[in-house]
Design a protein around this motif. Structure first.
Motif, short mmCIF file in Angstrom:
data_model
loop_
_atom_site.label_atom_id
_atom_site.label_comp_id
_atom_site.label_asym_id
_atom_site.label_seq_id
_atom_site.Cartn_x
_atom_site.Cartn_y
_atom_site.Cartn_z
N ALA A 1 13.60 -0.56 4.53
CA ALA A 1 12.17 -1.14 4.73
C ALA A 1 11.39 -0.16 3.81
O ALA A 1 10.72 -1.34 3.48
CB ALA A 1 12.36 0.32 5.69
N ALA A 2 12.12 0.62 2.14
CA ALA A 2 11.25 0.47 1.58
C ALA A 2 10.66 -0.65 -0.05
O ALA A 2 10.68 -0.69 -0.32
CB ALA A 2 11.38 2.04 0.74
N ARG A 3 12.26 -1.32 0.23
CA ARG A 3 12.16 -2.54 0.00
C ARG A 3 11.58 -3.19 -0.14
O ARG A 3 10.76 -3.69 -0.70
CB ARG A 3 13.58 -2.98 -0.57
N ALA A 4 10.86 -3.40 1.34
CA ALA A 4 10.41 -4.70 2.25
C ALA A 4 8.88 -4.68 1.52
O ALA A 4 8.05 -5.01 0.96
CB ALA A 4 10.34 -4.20 3.30
N ASP A 5 9.11 -2.79 1.49
CA ASP A 5 7.18 -2.60 1.10
C ASP A 5 7.31 -2.61 -0.14
O ASP A 5 5.57 -3.23 -0.38
CB ASP A 5 6.95 -0.92 1.64
N LEU A 6 7.47 -2.43 -0.96
CA LEU A 6 8.29 -2.60 -2.45
C LEU A 6 7.76 -3.66 -3.08
O LEU A 6 6.36 -4.84 -3.58
CB LEU A 6 8.83 -1.75 -3.41
N ALA A 7 8.27 -4.71 -1.84
CA ALA A 7 7.86 -6.52 -2.44
C ALA A 7 6.98 -6.60 -1.54
O ALA A 7 6.62 -7.80 -2.29
CB ALA A 7 9.55 -7.12 -1.52
N ALA A 8 6.45 -6.62 -0.44
CA ALA A 8 5.07 -6.11 -0.40
C ALA A 8 4.10 -6.25 -1.19
O ALA A 8 3.06 -7.15 -1.53
CB ALA A 8 4.60 -5.61 0.76
N GLU A 9 4.24 -4.85 -1.67
CA GLU A 9 2.80 -5.11 -3.17
C GLU A 9 3.23 -5.21 -4.16
O GLU A 9 1.73 -5.37 -5.06
CB GLU A 9 3.45 -2.83 -3.42
N GLY B 1 0.60 -1.06 -0.39
CA GLY B 1 0.01 -0.16 0.21
C GLY B 1 0.91 1.14 -0.25
O GLY B 1 0.04 2.08 0.06
N ARG B 2 2.16 1.20 0.62
CA ARG B 2 2.84 2.16 0.22
C ARG B 2 3.42 3.03 -0.87
O ARG B 2 3.19 4.08 -0.89
CB ARG B 2 4.35 1.87 1.12
N PHE B 3 3.82 1.83 -1.36
CA PHE B 3 3.49 2.27 -3.20
C PHE B 3 2.45 1.84 -4.09
O PHE B 3 1.79 0.84 -3.69
CB PHE B 3 4.80 1.03 -4.25
N LYS B 4 2.19 2.45 -4.41
CA LYS B 4 1.07 2.31 -5.74
C LYS B 4 1.02 1.41 -7.08
O LYS B 4 1.29 2.07 -8.53
CB LYS B 4 0.04 3.09 -5.65
#
Length: 343
Positions: A230-238, A193-196
């Protein structure tokens, strides 16, 4: 009926013994992931050579583990295609050599047919007819499965398969090979959700897929901002959420279109826990059932090859008396829907 199954279509060497009465006796698998890791992907020549090294020792170990003898075999089954030509030839040559020596049939099996039938090895098992979602590194397809050998293509990817999308985006994130499992591990510590990212072809009105645009979107996201851990993990989740959402939406649309209530998920991507969770929740909401092979049988393996051959032999007993031909071939490209009940 005792069938030895051999799988060498890509970067895993698999063997298994399936008994018509007792079921799967045992299977053994060697993965080449470490062998290909330095190259960031499968090197066909290295894959073929490693199959040559591994196949016979794995088979000997399997026979010792189960207490079975070669002269007890009813047939030797092998992956005839699709896959890497050189890798397929290793399994085919071994199967035909054994079969000729033993005076029993060597049966070529379609790799994708084996995948989509593999959930029948588990309990509870689906019953025909059902919809199958085949998701792997090389294939993403939806099939209506009426019986063994009766397959109707409902939709497929127009470019990258789901597994390719995982591997390619994992590479963009600087993760190792194989990319899919590495991305899933990273995604577990992130939040979607952090990245769309886009959900390609969600509103296309058909059952086809496209994942190449997702890779481009990930590349753009990385270039547009500094990406810390942290951003890499969020992007992976997205990324994981986007792929799972598209696969689930199309699979449930296929159930609705065919008016069926059973979904079978097969192939390496079928082991992804985010995808499984989304499918399970969606199935409960729709009163449908989802069936998966055991996690260890999601990737390429000999058990699914032996089992698919056994099902074929049960449908057509004449296969049991068919002797191995001195000549054989493999099919690196082989459309699943071209199969018939006769093989």
């Amino acid at each position: 009926m005792l069938v030895l199954g051999i799988e060498t279509s890509c970067d895993e060497t698999g063997v298994a013994l399936y008994d018509g009465e007792r079921g799967l006796l045992a299977h053994a698998l060697h993965t080449q992931a470490q062998l290909h890791a330095d190259y960031g992907g499968v090197v066909p020549e290295l894959a073929s050579r490693d199959h040559v090294r591994r196949l016979l020792p794995l088979t000997r170990g399997l026979l010792e583990e189960t207490g079975c003898r070669l002269d007890q075999l009813t047939a030797v089954a092998y992956t005839e295609g699709p896959g890497l030509a050189g890798a397929l030839l290793v399994g085919a040559a071994t199967a035909h050599g054994l079969a000729r020596a033993l005076g029993i049939p060597a049966l070529g099996v379609h790799h994708l047919e084996a995948h989509l039938l593999s959930p029948l090895l588990s309990r509870p098992a689906p019953v025909f007819p059902f919809v199958a979602l085949l998701v792997s590194g090389g294939h993403t397809q939806l099939m209506r499965v009426a019986a063994v050998g009766d397959y109707e293509l409902l939709g497929e990817t127009l470019d990258d398969a789901a597994g390719e999308a995982f591997d390619k985006t994992a590479k963009l994130l600087g993760l190792g090979y194989p990319g899919g499992p590495a991305l899933a591990r990273l995604a577990a510590s992130g939040t979607a959700g952090r990245f769309k990212l886009p959900r390609p072809m969600m509103a296309s009105g058909d059952l086809d897929f496209s994942f190449s645009g997702l890779k481009t979107a990930v590349l753009t996201a990385i270039k547009d901002r500094a990406i810390d851990a942290a951003a890499r993990a969020d992007l992976a989740a997205e990324i994981e959420a986007a792929i799972a959402e598209v696969l689930a939406a199309k699979a449930f649309a296929a159930l609705q279109r065919t008016r069926l209530g059973q979904l079978v998920v097969a192939g390496g991507v079928g082991a992804n826990l985010t995808l499984r969770a989304r499918l399970n929740v969606g199935a409960r909401a729709r009163g449908a059932q989802v069936f998966y092979p055991e996690l260890e049988l999601c990737t390429d393996n000999g058990a699914m090859i032996a089992f698919a051959a056994a099902l074929r032999m049960q449908r057509d007993p004449s296969l049991v008396t068919r002797h191995s031909s001195p000549g054989f071939t493999v099919r690196p490209r082989w459309e699943l829907q071209t199969l018939t009940a006769a093989g």
